[in-house]
Design a protein around this motif. Structure first.
Motif, mmCIF file in Angstrom:
data_model
loop_
_atom_site.group_PDB
_atom_site.id
_atom_site.type_symbol
_atom_site.label_atom_id
_atom_site.label_comp_id
_atom_site.label_asym_id
_atom_site.label_seq_id
_atom_site.Cartn_x
_atom_site.Cartn_y
_atom_site.Cartn_z
ATOM 1 N N THR A 201 0.830 -1.207 0.000
ATOM 2 C CA THR A 201 0.000 0.000 0.000
ATOM 3 C C THR A 201 0.864 1.256 0.000
ATOM 4 O O THR A 201 0.615 2.213 -0.752
ATOM 5 N N LEU A 202 1.887 1.268 0.854
ATOM 6 C CA LEU A 202 2.778 2.426 0.928
ATOM 7 C C LEU A 202 3.529 2.619 -0.383
ATOM 8 O O LEU A 202 3.746 3.751 -0.818
ATOM 9 N N GLN A 203 3.902 1.523 -1.020
ATOM 10 C CA GLN A 203 4.544 1.633 -2.330
ATOM 11 C C GLN A 203 3.597 2.284 -3.333
ATOM 12 O O GLN A 203 4.009 3.142 -4.125
ATOM 13 N N GLY A 204 2.341 1.897 -3.273
ATOM 14 C CA GLY A 204 1.348 2.498 -4.167
ATOM 15 C C GLY A 204 1.168 3.982 -3.925
ATOM 16 O O GLY A 204 0.729 4.715 -4.819
ATOM 17 N N GLU A 205 1.531 4.435 -2.715
ATOM 18 C CA GLU A 205 1.451 5.858 -2.385
ATOM 19 C C GLU A 205 2.736 6.602 -2.722
ATOM 20 O O GLU A 205 2.850 7.797 -2.429
#
Length: 258
Positions: A201-205
């Motif tokens: 999720t953080l990578q997607g952000e």
């Protein structure tokens, strides 16, 4: 360098010895912006030592660390963290007597209350910073389902929860790049999945990661590319399928470094 990508963090010819033991022998590799890059290898290969060099905990005898296009080799860990490069550790380093919330608040970077005079002459600013730290910490703890334990002593958390707390503490610094040293070590499979989902999720952000890990399921699910270290050198790099099919990698794990 990784062809066709923008490099965010780079190790250039890193060399480090402890007496006669060569821990890193000319290691050169890179981590792309917005990616999750894996570092794997047998025990003693130099993986955590490399992270210590990249994070600023240890200074090498040779080579350079480049972050966001700037040479940060001369900067200590706290100054690299201020630039957005931070890390977690293989063994969680929570302050056990403090609460979960207090552990995160200590990491908040904008705290005028750290100096004596503002406590007396900038009370409003100190109070506002504390409220901001609490809100930031709460948002992170809610994302990893730990807000219900905010007032619990950090030492009472499970191993997996401590890993999540350590990751959240790194995130309090609002980094651009996080080095994760064995985030799945000693963690039950359910929480390993939650940690992996949070990283994704953080990578997607837009956040970038480097991961040292022995859990190959996590590496396969998250990482591309993957660098394999053995005896302080980069043995090979590639996708999970490529390194899995490499006979040198199999030899290194089965008969290489103890």
């Amino acid at each position: 360098m990784i062809p066709g990508s923008e490099t965010m963090l780079e190790a250039r010819d890193i060399r480090l010895s402890f007496g006669d033991f060569v821990a890193l022998d000319g290691v050169s590799l890179s981590f792309r912006r917005g990616g999750v890059t894996g570092i794997v290898g047998p025990n003693g290969a130099g993986k955590s030592t490399l992270f210590n060099v990249l994070g600023g905990q240890v200074r090498p005898q040779g080579g350079a660390v480049i972050y966001a296009g700037q040479d940060v080799s001369h900067l200590p860990a706290h100054r690299r963290a201020r630039r957005g490069l931070t890390r977690t550790f293989q063994i969680s380093r929570e302050l056990g007597a403090l609460t979960v919330l207090e552990n995160l608040m200590l990491a908040f970077p904008r705290q005028p209350g750290e100096a004596v005079l503002p406590i007396f002459f900038r009370k409003t600013a100190v109070r506002q910073a504390e409220e901001e730290a609490i809100e930031h910490a709460r948002a992170l703890l809610e994302r990893v389902n730990l807000w219900r334990l905010a007032d619990a002593p950090a030492k009472t958390l499970s191993g997996g929860q401590k890993k999540l707390l350590e990751l959240c503490r790194a995130l309090m610094l609002e980094p651009g790049f996080v080095l994760l040293d064995e985030p799945a070590a000693g963690v039950n499979p359910v929480l390993v999945g939650e940690i992996a989902d949070f990283i994704r999720t953080l990578q997607g952000e837009g956040m970038s990661f480097g991961i040292v890990e022995h859990n190959m399921d996590m590496i396969a699910a998250l990482c591309d590319p993957i660098h394999v270290l053995a005896e302080g050198r980069v043995l090979t790099s590639g996708t999970f399928a490529e390194i899995s099919a490499n006979a040198q990698v199999t030899d290194a794990y089965l008969g290489g470094v103890a």
